[in-house]
Enzyme design. Structure first.
Site, PDB file in Angstrom:
ATOM      1  N   GLU A  27       0.831  -1.218   0.000  1.00 31.06           N
ATOM      2  CA  GLU A  27       0.000   0.000   0.000  1.00 31.06           C
ATOM      3  C   GLU A  27       0.861   1.262   0.000  1.00 31.06           C
ATOM      4  OE1 GLU A  27      -1.461   1.817   3.528  1.00 31.06           O
ATOM      5  OE2 GLU A  27      -1.268  -0.054   4.684  1.00 31.06           O
ATOM      6  N   LYS A  89      -5.351  10.759   1.102  1.00 34.60           N
ATOM      7  CA  LYS A  89      -5.508   9.390   1.591  1.00 34.60           C
ATOM      8  C   LYS A  89      -6.736   8.821   0.881  1.00 34.60           C
ATOM      9  CE  LYS A  89      -7.012   7.192   5.834  1.00 34.60           C
ATOM     10  NZ  LYS A  89      -7.604   7.586   7.113  1.00 34.60           N
ATOM     11  N   VAL A 109      -5.481   0.242   3.010  1.00 26.28           N
ATOM     12  CA  VAL A 109      -5.629  -1.211   2.872  1.00 26.28           C
ATOM     13  C   VAL A 109      -6.823  -1.522   1.967  1.00 26.28           C
ATOM     14  CG1 VAL A 109      -6.248  -3.326   4.127  1.00 26.28           C
ATOM     15  CG2 VAL A 109      -4.485  -1.796   5.041  1.00 26.28           C
ATOM     16  N   ASP A 141     -17.291   5.220  13.899  1.00 25.96           N
ATOM     17  CA  ASP A 141     -16.037   5.238  13.146  1.00 25.96           C
ATOM     18  C   ASP A 141     -15.483   3.819  13.023  1.00 25.96           C
ATOM     19  OD1 ASP A 141     -13.674   5.761  11.895  1.00 25.96           O
ATOM     20  OD2 ASP A 141     -12.965   7.258  13.335  1.00 25.96           O
ATOM     21  N   LYS A 162      -3.284  -1.573  15.767  1.00 26.34           N
ATOM     22  CA  LYS A 162      -2.811  -0.806  16.925  1.00 26.34           C
ATOM     23  C   LYS A 162      -3.930  -0.630  17.934  1.00 26.34           C
ATOM     24  CE  LYS A 162       0.803   1.811  14.684  1.00 26.34           C
ATOM     25  NZ  LYS A 162       0.650   2.279  13.306  1.00 26.34           N
TER      26      LYS A 162
END
Ligand code: PSU
Ligand code: MN
Length: 305
Positions: A27, A89, A109, A141, A162
């Site tokens: 990516e 992005k 991704v 979200d 994470k």
């Protein structure tokens, strides 16, 4: 006109796909938004090298001047790294306008999976995936990466996710969507900087061959969708959980105070954690990506046997 008419493969990637050679997708959000320049460019090139060393062809993916690209030149990687946050992005919902307006996009991704699947690439290596954010029961979200894993037939090799995310809810979501979560040599979901998270994965597999066989079975049965392979950061580069969790709590507090929203949430949290933990987290990040690249290449080689 099919989506395929928007795709540009590099000569090397095109030949590898045509000849049925192993290819690994990479990516570009990690390049433009994930690391500082010039470490981002150095890492992107080192990751490509690691994939070659393990017998596969790297296909770094991005949107450049509205073209969906699989296989970038070193100059294109340098461009994406130098422009950094100046490159949009690009997740699934961003593709239509980026393409029609001939813009550039660093692929997440989700978008890397879309373009890999169009190109016929089955294995993709990265650092961490998006997931369900903490507090998602209020903010809603949830990363589009999870939806993409549910629908697009690409294997994503990562170091888990994470703890800026709610890892428990992320696993629940993947279960609902029917996405297999594999621990590579582990029973526990790795938490990117650390090898453990306290959450169990669905299955533990211990060799590239077993992982390749599971993916082949999934696709041959027509189940569709992708697979998440989680590969723990090498022991020697893993971080002290207390150090990293303190930084994450601080970053979450700061994001709430500043009212960060939408697609900025993840880049803000990642950037803040990096600021708070300095060089140690960058080093771990680079090492785990290289480790994932090597595993993804080995799996791609097995898949082609
Ligand atoms: N998590 C990381 N590193 C990353 C990302 C996530 O540890 O670089 C990037 C990936 O490109 C991922 C994207 O696909 O962030 C997810 O963003 P969002 O949560 O906005 O969907
Ligand atoms: Mn989000």
């Amino acid at each position: 006109m099919e989506l395929n008419n928007y795709l540009s493969l590099s000569p090397e990637v095109k030949e590898a796909i045509e000849k049925g050679r192993p290819v690994v997708a990479l990516e570009s959000t990690i390049i433009s938004h994930g690391m500082p320049y010039p470490q981002n460019v150095e890492t992107a090139l080192a990751v490509e090298k690691e994939i070659r060393r393990n017998g596969a062809v790297p296909a770094t993916i991005a949107v450049i001047w509205g073209r969906l690209k699989a296989g970038l030149t070193p100059e294109e990687i340098e461009y994406l790294g130098k422009k950094g946050r100046g490159v949009a992005k690009a997740s699934r919902r961003d593709l239509p306008v980026l393409v029609s307006q001939r813009l550039d996009g660093a692929t997440t991704v989700a978008t890397t999976m879309i373009i890999a699947a169009l190109a016929g690439i089955k294995v993709f290596a990265t650092g961490g995936v998006g997931g369900v954010h903490r507090g998602a029961e209020v903010t809603m979200d949830i990363s589009a990466d999870l939806e993409e894993l549910a629908r697009t037939p690409v294997m994503v090799v990562c170091a888990g996710a994470k703890s800026i995310l709610d890892l428990g809810l992320t696993l629940e979501y993947l279960e609902t969507k029917g996405v297999p979560v594999i621990g590579y040599g582990t029973d526990e979901l790795p938490a990117f900087y650390t090898r453990k998270s306290g959450f169990k994965v669905d299955y533990r597999l211990d060799s590239p061959r077993e992982v390749a066989e599971a993916f082949n079975a999934q696709q041959e049965m027509g189940l569709g969708g992708g697979m998440l392979v989680t590969n723990p950061v090498p022991e020697e580069y893993s971080m002290d959980p207390e150090v990293i969790n303190t930084a994450i709590s601080q970053a979450l507090e700061d994001a709430a105070r500043l009212g960060v929203k939408g697609k900025e949430v993840t880049p803000y949290l990642l950037g803040r954690v990096k600021e708070l933990t300095g060089g140690e987290s960058l080093e771990a990040n680079i090492r785990l990506v290289l480790n994932n690249a090597a595993l993804a290449a080995a799996i791609a080689v097995e898949m082609n046997k």
